[in-house]
Design a protein around this motif. Sequence first.
Motif, PDB file in Angstrom:
ATOM      1  N   THR A  79       0.844  -1.190   0.000  1.00  0.00           N
ATOM      2  CA  THR A  79       0.000   0.000   0.000  1.00  0.00           C
ATOM      3  C   THR A  79       0.884   1.247   0.000  1.00  0.00           C
ATOM      4  OG1 THR A  79      -0.111  -0.135   2.419  1.00  0.00           O
ATOM      5  CG2 THR A  79      -1.945  -1.103   1.170  1.00  0.00           C
ATOM      6  N   GLU A  80       0.252   2.400  -0.147  1.00  0.00           N
ATOM      7  CA  GLU A  80       0.958   3.670  -0.137  1.00  0.00           C
ATOM      8  C   GLU A  80       0.418   4.546   0.987  1.00  0.00           C
ATOM      9  OE1 GLU A  80       0.654   5.510  -3.932  1.00  0.00           O
ATOM     10  OE2 GLU A  80       1.800   3.952  -4.975  1.00  0.00           O
ATOM     11  N   GLY A  81       1.314   5.352   1.567  1.00  0.00           N
ATOM     12  CA  GLY A  81       0.890   6.239   2.640  1.00  0.00           C
ATOM     13  C   GLY A  81       2.013   7.192   3.003  1.00  0.00           C
ATOM     14  N   TRP A  82       1.749   8.047   3.970  1.00  0.00           N
ATOM     15  CA  TRP A  82       2.739   9.013   4.425  1.00  0.00           C
ATOM     16  C   TRP A  82       2.481   9.317   5.899  1.00  0.00           C
ATOM     17  CZ3 TRP A  82      -0.021  13.418   5.809  1.00  0.00           C
ATOM     18  CH2 TRP A  82      -1.264  13.590   5.185  1.00  0.00           C
ATOM     19  N   THR A  83       3.428   9.984   6.510  1.00  0.00           N
ATOM     20  CA  THR A  83       3.352  10.243   7.943  1.00  0.00           C
ATOM     21  C   THR A  83       3.274  11.737   8.210  1.00  0.00           C
ATOM     22  OG1 THR A  83       4.715   8.290   8.385  1.00  0.00           O
ATOM     23  CG2 THR A  83       4.480   9.874  10.173  1.00  0.00           C
ATOM     24  N   MET A  84       2.372  12.127   9.099  1.00  0.00           N
ATOM     25  CA  MET A  84       2.315  13.488   9.630  1.00  0.00           C
ATOM     26  C   MET A  84       2.696  13.387  11.106  1.00  0.00           C
ATOM     27  SD  MET A  84      -0.870  16.205   9.873  1.00  0.00           S
ATOM     28  CE  MET A  84      -1.155  16.217   8.095  1.00  0.00           C
ATOM     29  N   MET A  85       3.966  13.633  11.406  1.00  0.00           N
ATOM     30  CA  MET A  85       4.468  13.393  12.757  1.00  0.00           C
ATOM     31  C   MET A  85       4.863  14.705  13.433  1.00  0.00           C
ATOM     32  SD  MET A  85       7.348  10.641  13.992  1.00  0.00           S
ATOM     33  CE  MET A  85       8.689  11.345  13.021  1.00  0.00           C
ATOM     34  N   PRO A  86       4.506  14.879  14.705  1.00  0.00           N
ATOM     35  CA  PRO A  86       4.950  16.069  15.417  1.00  0.00           C
ATOM     36  C   PRO A  86       6.470  16.155  15.447  1.00  0.00           C
ATOM     37  CG  PRO A  86       3.273  14.884  16.674  1.00  0.00           C
ATOM     38  CD  PRO A  86       3.668  14.002  15.530  1.00  0.00           C
ATOM     39  N   ALA A  87       6.986  17.383  15.444  1.00  0.00           N
ATOM     40  CA  ALA A  87       8.419  17.578  15.570  1.00  0.00           C
ATOM     41  C   ALA A  87       8.883  17.172  16.961  1.00  0.00           C
ATOM     42  CB  ALA A  87       8.773  19.032  15.300  1.00  0.00           C
ATOM     43  N   ALA A  88      10.180  17.005  17.108  1.00  0.00           N
ATOM     44  CA  ALA A  88      10.729  16.634  18.420  1.00  0.00           C
ATOM     45  C   ALA A  88      10.383  17.670  19.470  1.00  0.00           C
ATOM     46  CB  ALA A  88      12.243  16.472  18.309  1.00  0.00           C
ATOM     47  N   GLU A  89      10.230  18.920  19.043  1.00  0.00           N
ATOM     48  CA  GLU A  89       9.863  19.999  19.944  1.00  0.00           C
ATOM     49  C   GLU A  89       8.602  20.663  19.406  1.00  0.00           C
ATOM     50  OE1 GLU A  89      12.131  23.949  20.396  1.00  0.00           O
ATOM     51  OE2 GLU A  89      12.925  22.709  22.012  1.00  0.00           O
ATOM     52  N   THR A  90       7.489  20.466  20.106  1.00  0.00           N
ATOM     53  CA  THR A  90       6.215  21.031  19.657  1.00  0.00           C
ATOM     54  C   THR A  90       5.524  21.731  20.827  1.00  0.00           C
ATOM     55  OG1 THR A  90       5.143  18.897  20.067  1.00  0.00           O
ATOM     56  CG2 THR A  90       5.831  19.360  17.809  1.00  0.00           C
ATOM     57  N   PRO A  91       6.064  22.870  21.266  1.00  0.00           N
ATOM     58  CA  PRO A  91       5.475  23.548  22.426  1.00  0.00           C
ATOM     59  C   PRO A  91       4.119  24.169  22.107  1.00  0.00           C
ATOM     60  CG  PRO A  91       7.164  24.923  21.413  1.00  0.00           C
ATOM     61  CD  PRO A  91       7.227  23.590  20.719  1.00  0.00           C
ATOM     62  N   LEU A  92       3.294  24.264  23.136  1.00  0.00           N
ATOM     63  CA  LEU A  92       2.033  24.996  23.051  1.00  0.00           C
ATOM     64  C   LEU A  92       2.324  26.440  23.444  1.00  0.00           C
ATOM     65  CD1 LEU A  92      -0.279  22.325  24.694  1.00  0.00           C
ATOM     66  CD2 LEU A  92      -0.070  22.865  22.266  1.00  0.00           C
ATOM     67  N   LEU A  93       1.987  27.385  22.563  1.00  0.00           N
ATOM     68  CA  LEU A  93       2.449  28.754  22.689  1.00  0.00           C
ATOM     69  C   LEU A  93       1.345  29.711  23.139  1.00  0.00           C
ATOM     70  CD1 LEU A  93       4.500  28.943  19.369  1.00  0.00           C
ATOM     71  CD2 LEU A  93       5.363  28.433  21.669  1.00  0.00           C
ATOM     72  N   HIS A  94       1.767  30.683  23.924  1.00  0.00           N
ATOM     73  CA  HIS A  94       0.924  31.821  24.291  1.00  0.00           C
ATOM     74  C   HIS A  94       1.814  33.044  24.152  1.00  0.00           C
ATOM     75  CE1 HIS A  94      -2.669  33.435  26.401  1.00  0.00           C
ATOM     76  NE2 HIS A  94      -1.818  34.370  26.809  1.00  0.00           N
ATOM     77  N   VAL A  95       1.347  34.078  23.456  1.00  0.00           N
ATOM     78  CA  VAL A  95       2.169  35.243  23.185  1.00  0.00           C
ATOM     79  C   VAL A  95       1.766  36.381  24.117  1.00  0.00           C
ATOM     80  CG1 VAL A  95       3.030  36.810  21.403  1.00  0.00           C
ATOM     81  CG2 VAL A  95       2.311  34.498  20.786  1.00  0.00           C
ATOM     82  N   SER A  96       2.764  37.021  24.707  1.00  0.00           N
ATOM     83  CA  SER A  96       2.531  38.078  25.692  1.00  0.00           C
ATOM     84  C   SER A  96       3.666  39.092  25.629  1.00  0.00           C
ATOM     85  CB  SER A  96       2.446  37.471  27.101  1.00  0.00           C
ATOM     86  OG  SER A  96       2.436  38.474  28.100  1.00  0.00           O
ATOM     87  N   GLU A  97       3.335  40.357  25.846  1.00  0.00           N
ATOM     88  CA  GLU A  97       4.377  41.383  25.965  1.00  0.00           C
ATOM     89  C   GLU A  97       5.135  41.251  27.285  1.00  0.00           C
ATOM     90  OE1 GLU A  97       5.352  43.133  23.644  1.00  0.00           O
ATOM     91  OE2 GLU A  97       3.744  43.949  22.392  1.00  0.00           O
ATOM     92  N   ASP A  98       4.519  40.575  28.262  1.00  0.00           N
ATOM     93  CA  ASP A  98       5.118  40.436  29.590  1.00  0.00           C
ATOM     94  C   ASP A  98       4.906  39.006  30.091  1.00  0.00           C
ATOM     95  OD1 ASP A  98       6.003  40.578  32.189  1.00  0.00           O
ATOM     96  OD2 ASP A  98       4.858  42.376  32.719  1.00  0.00           O
ATOM     97  N   PRO A  99       5.756  38.065  29.669  1.00  0.00           N
ATOM     98  CA  PRO A  99       5.568  36.669  30.070  1.00  0.00           C
ATOM     99  C   PRO A  99       5.543  36.461  31.583  1.00  0.00           C
ATOM    100  CG  PRO A  99       7.060  36.777  28.218  1.00  0.00           C
ATOM    101  CD  PRO A  99       6.830  38.193  28.663  1.00  0.00           C
ATOM    102  N   ASP A 100       6.337  37.217  32.339  1.00  0.00           N
ATOM    103  CA  ASP A 100       6.326  37.056  33.795  1.00  0.00           C
ATOM    104  C   ASP A 100       4.938  37.356  34.358  1.00  0.00           C
ATOM    105  OD1 ASP A 100       9.019  36.374  33.854  1.00  0.00           O
ATOM    106  OD2 ASP A 100       9.688  38.427  34.255  1.00  0.00           O
TER     107      ASP A 100
END
Length: 326
Positions: free
Chosen positions: A210-231
């Motif tokens: 058969t034929e197929g392909w893989t959609m695999m997460p990268a070794a580093e896949t962080p969940l992100l939140h963007v902020s001007e002041d992370p602290d």
Amino acid sequence: MPVTVVRFNLVEPEATPASLSARYKAAVEMAAYADDRGITTVQTEEHHGVANNWLPSPFAFAGAVFGATRHIAVTVSAVIGPLHDPLRLAEDVAVLDLLSGGRLVTVAGIGYRPEEYALFDVDWKRRGRLQDELLETVLKAWSGEEFSYRGRTVRVTPRPFSDPHPLLLVGGSSKAAARRAARLGLPFFPSAHLPELEAYYKERLTEYGTEGWTMMPAAETPLLHVSEDPDRTWAEHGRHFLHEARTYASWQSGDIRSAVKSAATTVDELRAEGVYRVLTPDACVALGLDNYVLHPLSGGMPVDEGWRSLHLFCENVLPRLDALKG
């Protein structure tokens, strides 16, 4: 241009019907805003009977997103296959595929919570066989032709928009999932960065012809939140990230492998660990990732804070990623 994802699971502990309604509406509005600014994908998921109101109906949510957008894809990652009637699932996906013009991506897994199977009175021990039946059935159903199903002849209409069928991947972190995908000639979606499992899948493709392909997460896949002041964001809202991380951890036994698995028990540990990251726009651009996964409403995050993160990403990060590509 990297793949850009906005993830929604609509968690809100201690929600009222009014507050949860506002969260659902905000998520659809966020999806429309993201679509206008060129975000690639909305990702959503399925869990049942969770006290914090985790989204149980990802296809209904996907339909709302499609009605509010023109270009963005919706990935359901993952639908818990054995909990669904195969013929109804084939119909639902076909309708969404038609409605969206082929923008639905479905990842079919078997889940890892026996409680969800008990809720729907589905035999946990039969989940592998049920998943095989589900995948085989929807592929036949989407042909629009008659076929044999549980001893009777059936035909499912309408046919989907996508040819030969809507994009369907098999998800999981086991060899059984990889074999299932290879046998059916379906792409494979490992739940974490698992090169050895990808290699096993490719070997099985050769074995089955058969034929197929893989959609695999990268070794580093962080969940992100963007902020001007992370602290400030960690101090005021870190408990929301921790709530989600601890919920996931409570479900996952030692043999479950996930791209977002966390061992943190405090906000400080979670921040140091790096699975969830709060970054300035400059730091976000500097990551240089192939996939950016924004999680604006993580763990019951206040809607206004979610909007701040999404605005910063779309206005201060996304254009710079596009410029780097140029």
